[in-house]
Design a protein around this motif. Structure first.
Motif, PDB file in Angstrom:
ATOM      1  N   GLN A 182      -1.326   3.717 -11.080  1.00 36.39           N
ATOM      2  CA  GLN A 182      -1.787   4.264  -9.810  1.00 36.39           C
ATOM      3  C   GLN A 182      -1.360   3.394  -8.648  1.00 36.39           C
ATOM      4  O   GLN A 182      -1.032   3.880  -7.587  1.00 36.39           O
ATOM      5  CB  GLN A 182      -3.291   4.431  -9.854  1.00 36.39           C
ATOM      6  CG  GLN A 182      -3.685   5.432 -10.891  1.00 36.39           C
ATOM      7  CD  GLN A 182      -5.147   5.833 -10.765  1.00 36.39           C
ATOM      8  OE1 GLN A 182      -5.703   6.332 -11.701  1.00 36.39           O
ATOM      9  NE2 GLN A 182      -5.760   5.598  -9.629  1.00 36.39           N
ATOM     10  N   LEU A 183      -1.433   2.141  -8.881  1.00 36.66           N
ATOM     11  CA  LEU A 183      -1.068   1.246  -7.797  1.00 36.66           C
ATOM     12  C   LEU A 183       0.410   1.363  -7.482  1.00 36.66           C
ATOM     13  O   LEU A 183       0.844   1.236  -6.360  1.00 36.66           O
ATOM     14  CB  LEU A 183      -1.381  -0.184  -8.192  1.00 36.66           C
ATOM     15  CG  LEU A 183      -2.159  -0.904  -7.111  1.00 36.66           C
ATOM     16  CD1 LEU A 183      -2.234  -2.363  -7.393  1.00 36.66           C
ATOM     17  CD2 LEU A 183      -1.501  -0.662  -5.783  1.00 36.66           C
ATOM     18  N   HIS A 187     -11.488   2.782  -3.534  1.00 35.48           N
ATOM     19  CA  HIS A 187     -10.214   2.180  -3.883  1.00 35.48           C
ATOM     20  C   HIS A 187      -9.377   3.244  -4.538  1.00 35.48           C
ATOM     21  O   HIS A 187      -9.803   3.904  -5.424  1.00 35.48           O
ATOM     22  CB  HIS A 187     -10.422   1.066  -4.882  1.00 35.48           C
ATOM     23  CG  HIS A 187     -11.357   0.048  -4.342  1.00 35.48           C
ATOM     24  ND1 HIS A 187     -11.958  -0.872  -5.097  1.00 35.48           N
ATOM     25  CD2 HIS A 187     -11.779  -0.171  -3.090  1.00 35.48           C
ATOM     26  CE1 HIS A 187     -12.716  -1.624  -4.328  1.00 35.48           C
ATOM     27  NE2 HIS A 187     -12.626  -1.216  -3.126  1.00 35.48           N
ATOM     28  N   ALA A 223       2.226  -4.979  -8.792  1.00 34.20           N
ATOM     29  CA  ALA A 223       0.961  -4.292  -9.021  1.00 34.20           C
ATOM     30  C   ALA A 223       0.086  -5.113  -9.938  1.00 34.20           C
ATOM     31  O   ALA A 223      -1.101  -5.298  -9.698  1.00 34.20           O
ATOM     32  CB  ALA A 223       1.219  -2.921  -9.616  1.00 34.20           C
ATOM     33  N   MET A 260       0.802  -1.195   0.000  1.00 29.91           N
ATOM     34  CA  MET A 260       0.000   0.000   0.000  1.00 29.91           C
ATOM     35  C   MET A 260       0.833   1.241   0.000  1.00 29.91           C
ATOM     36  O   MET A 260       0.635   2.104  -0.772  1.00 29.91           O
ATOM     37  CB  MET A 260      -0.871  -0.012   1.221  1.00 29.91           C
ATOM     38  CG  MET A 260      -2.217  -0.251   0.780  1.00 29.91           C
ATOM     39  SD  MET A 260      -2.167  -0.829  -0.838  1.00 29.91           S
ATOM     40  CE  MET A 260      -3.363  -0.079  -1.644  1.00 29.91           C
ATOM     41  N   PHE A 277      -7.198   3.078  -6.539  1.00 34.67           N
ATOM     42  CA  PHE A 277      -6.967   2.965  -7.964  1.00 34.67           C
ATOM     43  C   PHE A 277      -8.226   3.288  -8.711  1.00 34.67           C
ATOM     44  O   PHE A 277      -8.226   3.830  -9.767  1.00 34.67           O
ATOM     45  CB  PHE A 277      -6.592   1.588  -8.325  1.00 34.67           C
ATOM     46  CG  PHE A 277      -6.352   0.818  -7.126  1.00 34.67           C
ATOM     47  CD1 PHE A 277      -5.248   1.105  -6.343  1.00 34.67           C
ATOM     48  CD2 PHE A 277      -7.223  -0.126  -6.737  1.00 34.67           C
ATOM     49  CE1 PHE A 277      -5.005   0.394  -5.221  1.00 34.67           C
ATOM     50  CE2 PHE A 277      -6.959  -0.813  -5.603  1.00 34.67           C
ATOM     51  CZ  PHE A 277      -5.858  -0.557  -4.855  1.00 34.67           C
ATOM     52  N   PHE A 314      -8.239  -4.541  -1.176  1.00 31.13           N
ATOM     53  CA  PHE A 314      -7.175  -3.604  -0.853  1.00 31.13           C
ATOM     54  C   PHE A 314      -7.333  -3.153   0.535  1.00 31.13           C
ATOM     55  O   PHE A 314      -8.335  -3.269   1.124  1.00 31.13           O
ATOM     56  CB  PHE A 314      -7.283  -2.393  -1.674  1.00 31.13           C
ATOM     57  CG  PHE A 314      -7.725  -2.749  -2.963  1.00 31.13           C
ATOM     58  CD1 PHE A 314      -6.917  -3.426  -3.828  1.00 31.13           C
ATOM     59  CD2 PHE A 314      -8.979  -2.459  -3.372  1.00 31.13           C
ATOM     60  CE1 PHE A 314      -7.336  -3.731  -5.067  1.00 31.13           C
ATOM     61  CE2 PHE A 314      -9.374  -2.791  -4.601  1.00 31.13           C
ATOM     62  CZ  PHE A 314      -8.557  -3.416  -5.432  1.00 31.13           C
ATOM     63  N   THR A 330      -4.400   1.759 -14.117  1.00 33.00           N
ATOM     64  CA  THR A 330      -4.525   1.171 -12.788  1.00 33.00           C
ATOM     65  C   THR A 330      -3.164   0.778 -12.236  1.00 33.00           C
ATOM     66  O   THR A 330      -2.863   1.003 -11.076  1.00 33.00           O
ATOM     67  CB  THR A 330      -5.429  -0.058 -12.852  1.00 33.00           C
ATOM     68  OG1 THR A 330      -6.590   0.264 -13.583  1.00 33.00           O
ATOM     69  CG2 THR A 330      -5.809  -0.493 -11.482  1.00 33.00           C
ATOM     70  N   SER A 347       2.124   3.927  -7.772  1.00 29.44           N
ATOM     71  CA  SER A 347       2.327   5.168  -7.046  1.00 29.44           C
ATOM     72  C   SER A 347       3.732   5.695  -7.168  1.00 29.44           C
ATOM     73  O   SER A 347       4.289   6.192  -6.227  1.00 29.44           O
ATOM     74  CB  SER A 347       2.043   4.953  -5.584  1.00 29.44           C
ATOM     75  OG  SER A 347       0.698   5.150  -5.392  1.00 29.44           O
ATOM     76  N   HIS A 398      -1.333  -8.069  -8.212  1.00 28.35           N
ATOM     77  CA  HIS A 398      -2.417  -7.774  -7.281  1.00 28.35           C
ATOM     78  C   HIS A 398      -3.672  -7.369  -7.980  1.00 28.35           C
ATOM     79  O   HIS A 398      -4.760  -7.588  -7.499  1.00 28.35           O
ATOM     80  CB  HIS A 398      -1.977  -6.681  -6.341  1.00 28.35           C
ATOM     81  CG  HIS A 398      -1.009  -7.208  -5.347  1.00 28.35           C
ATOM     82  ND1 HIS A 398      -0.646  -6.557  -4.219  1.00 28.35           N
ATOM     83  CD2 HIS A 398      -0.346  -8.353  -5.317  1.00 28.35           C
ATOM     84  CE1 HIS A 398       0.217  -7.286  -3.554  1.00 28.35           C
ATOM     85  NE2 HIS A 398       0.426  -8.366  -4.208  1.00 28.35           N
ATOM     86  N   LEU A 399      -3.485  -6.801  -9.083  1.00 30.18           N
ATOM     87  CA  LEU A 399      -4.661  -6.345  -9.807  1.00 30.18           C
ATOM     88  C   LEU A 399      -5.279  -7.496 -10.563  1.00 30.18           C
ATOM     89  O   LEU A 399      -6.479  -7.551 -10.753  1.00 30.18           O
ATOM     90  CB  LEU A 399      -4.234  -5.268 -10.783  1.00 30.18           C
ATOM     91  CG  LEU A 399      -3.871  -3.973 -10.074  1.00 30.18           C
ATOM     92  CD1 LEU A 399      -3.166  -3.045 -11.036  1.00 30.18           C
ATOM     93  CD2 LEU A 399      -5.121  -3.312  -9.550  1.00 30.18           C
TER      94      LEU A 399
END
Length: 311
Positions: free
Chosen positions: A136-137, A259, A120, A23, A261, A216, A133, A139, A123-124
């Motif tokens: 963004q994840l 979320h 990422a 995170m 994302f 998440f 996405t 970051s 996880h997505l």
DNA sequence: CATAGAATAT
DNA sequence: AATATTCTAT
């Protein structure tokens, strides 16, 4: 007798998906040097003591000479066998390049950055793993959708290649650098892609599975002391209003948790850099471009921006 | 109109 | 070869 590759895999998974660990995916591509050079500050990475005000020429309108020269302070990361290196700092100088249309240096995908990328995506889930996405994840400040898209494209090709041969990819170990150049018929990204294990689901096209892991975790932690500069790069040159995932966590003024994302960030004219280029376009904020810790040498005059040194 | 993906260019 | 940029489809 062929399950030895399941080992590294499990191991990888174990240390991988910790939402809580992921995170705080807030790495910045902007190095301290850059911050200073631009007079910008990272809300996440505030310097402990007030740094002496650098002779920053303060934004001078649209002077082309505002080219941030790369004053790269080499981290002196000892790399195995790097002989040489980048010795000289190339003071670009010279000519005044039309700073107008600033072009940002090519992003260098280091294993670390790639790892973040793969994490990422893992996880997505393949289905949600779309550039935006993922970006963004991750970051990673400075990372653009285009950057991710390009890398994703290549990553997919890599995966395809692997499916074709089914043999592995194993590298794993992971400990550091491995001079392994292994397979991959006609491939080339070995070192990079091989550095990061590929999630199983990636290789299995049809898999009814799947729920991956939890959705998440409410991002709340953002102020963790982790000085880990991830990478640095970017600027912007396109009329594309990019969003800047800088503060994700923090309670949304909406009072509603969403979320990170999926949150519609739309375009936020976040003007955060000290480069008020008021050349006419308030939205155009080009920023950051320089490098630090670089090992990238120049190849052709093409300035390359390199990410963190090594792991 | 914005985004994803492939194609193409550097 | 690795990324960026462009083009097209969605």
């Amino acid at each position: 007798m062929r399950d030895d590759d399941s080992n590294w895999f499990a191991k990888w998974e174990e240390e991988l998906p910790s939402p809580e660990e992921l995170m705080p995916l807030s790495q910045t591509l902007i190095t301290p040097d850059l911050e200073r050079a631009f007079g910008i500050r990272n809300p996440n990475n505030p310097p402990p003591s007030a740094p002496p005000p650098p002779p920053v020429p303060s934004q001078a309108q649209n002077t082309p000479s505002s080219q941030p020269n790369s004053s790269a302070e080499f981290e002196s990361s000892e790399m195995g066998g790097n002989g040489g290196g980048s010795g000289g700092a190339g003071v670009a100088s010279g000519g005044e390049e039309p700073a107008r249309t600033l072009k940002r240096p090519r992003l260098v995908w280091t294993p670390q950055l790639h790892k973040r990328f793969v994490d990422a995506v893992a996880h997505l889930g393949i289905k949600n793993a779309v550039p935006k996405t993922i970006m963004q994840l991750m970051s990673v400040d400075g990372l653009t959708r285009e950057n991710v898209a390009s890398h994703l494209q290549k990553y997919r090709l890599y995966l395809k290649r692997m499916q074709g041969i089914s043999s592995g990819g194993g590298n794993g170990g992971g400990s550091g650098v491995n001079g392994n150049a292994s397979m991959a018929p006609g491939g080339s990204d070995h070192d990079l892609f091989a550095s990061t294990p590929v999630p199983a689901h990636f290789l299995h096209p049809g898999r009814p599975n799947s729920d991956h892991f939890l959705p998440f975790v409410p991002v709340t932690a953002m102020q963790h002391h982790h000085h880990h500069q991830m990478a640095a790069v970017v600027g912007h040159h396109h009329p594309h209003p990019q969003l800047r995932p800088q503060f994700f966590g923090t309670s949304p003024p909406n009072g509603q948790f969403e979320h990170p994302f999926l949150s519609r960030q739309s375009q936020q004219p976040v003007q955060r850099m000290g480069t008020p280029v008021h050349s006419g376009n308030p939205v155009m904020a080009s920023y950051v471009d320089d490098l630090e810790s670089a090992t990238a040498a120049t190849a052709n005059g093409r300035k390359v921006l390199t990410l963190f040194p090594n792991c």
